[in-house]
Design an enzyme around this catalytic site. Structure first.
Site, PDB file in Angstrom:
ATOM      1  N   LYS A   1       0.496  -0.659  -0.333  1.00  0.00           N
ATOM      2  CA  LYS A   1       0.126   0.184  -0.385  1.00  0.00           C
ATOM      3  C   LYS A   1       0.388   0.933  -0.392  1.00  0.00           C
ATOM      4  O   LYS A   1       0.130   1.687  -0.825  1.00  0.00           O
ATOM      5  CB  LYS A   1      -1.165   0.236   1.748  1.00  0.00           C
ATOM      6  CG  LYS A   1      -2.066  -1.182   1.133  1.00  0.00           C
ATOM      7  CD  LYS A   1      -2.855  -1.539   2.542  1.00  0.00           C
ATOM      8  CE  LYS A   1      -3.542  -2.320   1.973  1.00  0.00           C
ATOM      9  NZ  LYS A   1      -4.178  -2.415   3.691  1.00  0.00           N
TER      10      LYS A   1
ATOM     11  N   GLN B   1      -4.633  -0.670   9.813  1.00  0.00           N
ATOM     12  CA  GLN B   1      -4.509  -2.215   9.463  1.00  0.00           C
ATOM     13  C   GLN B   1      -5.156  -3.314  10.135  1.00  0.00           C
ATOM     14  O   GLN B   1      -5.224  -3.036  11.376  1.00  0.00           O
ATOM     15  CB  GLN B   1      -3.498  -3.280   8.975  1.00  0.00           C
ATOM     16  CG  GLN B   1      -3.202  -3.792   7.801  1.00  0.00           C
ATOM     17  CD  GLN B   1      -3.926  -4.335   6.677  1.00  0.00           C
ATOM     18  OE1 GLN B   1      -3.377  -3.294   5.741  1.00  0.00           O
ATOM     19  NE2 GLN B   1      -4.462  -5.986   6.639  1.00  0.00           N
TER      20      GLN B   1
ATOM     21  N   ASP C   1     -10.813   3.410   4.273  1.00  0.00           N
ATOM     22  CA  ASP C   1     -11.617   1.880   3.861  1.00  0.00           C
ATOM     23  C   ASP C   1     -12.666   1.335   4.100  1.00  0.00           C
ATOM     24  O   ASP C   1     -13.433   0.725   3.762  1.00  0.00           O
ATOM     25  CB  ASP C   1     -10.961   0.738   5.441  1.00  0.00           C
ATOM     26  CG  ASP C   1      -9.855   0.069   4.841  1.00  0.00           C
ATOM     27  OD1 ASP C   1      -9.091  -0.254   3.586  1.00  0.00           O
ATOM     28  OD2 ASP C   1      -9.195  -0.179   6.256  1.00  0.00           O
TER      29      ASP C   1
END
Ligand code: NAD
Length: 299
Positions: free
Chosen positions: A55, A99, A122
């Site tokens: 990422k 994460q 997200d």
């Protein structure tokens, strides 16, 4: 029987990333803004470490700023919440990604809820899931967003088509179903308690599988010509590659289904690359909304 078109996720992701890079260059040139994405990793989960590294690379390759915050598994929930508060208030940070999974002593829901919804790239914050469910313009999780782009490209008009999403997680299955509903598909959600999964599959013009069970969907379960999107990522032993070796497979028996479906994503090289590309797209979208700037729809 004609073979299915193989949906090239790498190529599609490359196009998304190029569009994002063009949008970033426009923001820099005309507004003096460089979007920034902060990623937070707690603990040393090897898969998470790889995701974070990928990422970070993709973010800088698109011309954005990448801020990495790594902590050992002992970080307290209080300190993590404090960091998120700081990132929420930092004008250089337009997107925040924590994460998952987090260590057991940290409450995922509490952490996600602490992220400012407009920076929640997200798309997991309840404000964003609520906006998706009610037809508003929130941020949509990257994996289902990428899957929808693939479906749209290969299934033609979606209105009225039968779509089956297998898996009902908050990060893939549920938002995927919402997106297909928004496109006027007739949507069914299959899950571990579904009585006759094969019968549900055989009705589906569009089949999205997000379970985590290798070979769950076999050739005899797929309607001829269906568009099949395989989200699953499973590591299985691969003795043919040598002792102790493994390989990545999806949830669909690719070799069998490719003779029946109209189009299918491979694993690897299908949904995975689109997930990261859509995260970048979300970071650009978030930046533009925060700044009140509108870019062309395709960036
Ligand atoms: P999850 O474990 O949260 O959810 C799995 C879902 O599958 C559940 O809703 C469960 O009801 C359903 N299920 C379990 N067994 C079933 C069965 N036998 N029949 C029908 N349904 C069944 O998983 P998730 O986080 O949604 O991830 C699903 C898969 O997608 C995993 O393999 C994960 O690694 C992968 N994934 C890939 C990406 C990507 O970028 N490619 C992103 C996210 C998740």
């Amino acid at each position: 029987m004609a073979e299915a078109k193989i949906i090239d996720g790498k190529l599609m992701a490359q196009e998304v990333r190029e569009n994002v890079a063009t949008g970033v260059a426009f923001l820099q040139q005309h507004h003096g803004i460089t979007p920034g994405l902060a990623v937070v990793l707690v603990g040393d989960n090897p898969a998470s470490q790889i995701y974070i590294r990928n990422k970070g690379r993709a973010t800088t390759a698109a011309g954005m700023k990448s801020f990495e915050h790594r902590f050992d598994a002992g970080l307290s929930e209080k300190d993590l919440l404090k960091l998120i508060e700081t990132l929420n208030g930092d004008d250089n940070v337009n997107g925040i990604l924590v994460q998952l999974p987090l260590p057991d002593h940290i409450d995922d829901t509490k952490v996600i809820s602490a992220i400012a919804p407009e920076k929640d790239v997200d798309g997991f914050h309840v404000i964003n899931t609520g906006l998706l469910a009610t037809g508003g313009d929130g941020l949509v999780p990257g994996t289902p967003l990428g899957c929808l782009m693939m479906v749209k490209k290969y299934a033609g008009s979606l209105s009225g088509k039968n779509a089956l999403v297998i898996g009902r997680s908050n990060i893939v299955g549920k938002p995927m179903a919402q997106l297909l509903l928004k496109e006027s598909c007739t949507v069914t959600i299959g899950h571990s308690k579904t009585r006759d999964l094969k019968a549900e599959c055989l009705r589906a013009d569009i089949l999205v599988v997000a379970v985590g069970v290798p070979n769950l969907v076999t050739g005899d379960m797929v309607k001829p010509g269906a568009v099949v999107i395989d989200v699953g990522q499973n590591i299985i032993p691969a003795p043919e590659k040598g002792e102790g070796k493994t390989r990545l497979v999806g949830d669909v028996d690719f070799d069998a289904v490719k003779n029946i479906a109209g189009a299918i994503t491979p694993v690897p090289g299908g949904v995975g690359p689109m997930t990261i590309a859509c995260l970048l797209k979300n970071t650009l979208t978030a930046t533009c909304r925060q700044q009140g700037i509108s870019l062309k729809e395709d960036t």
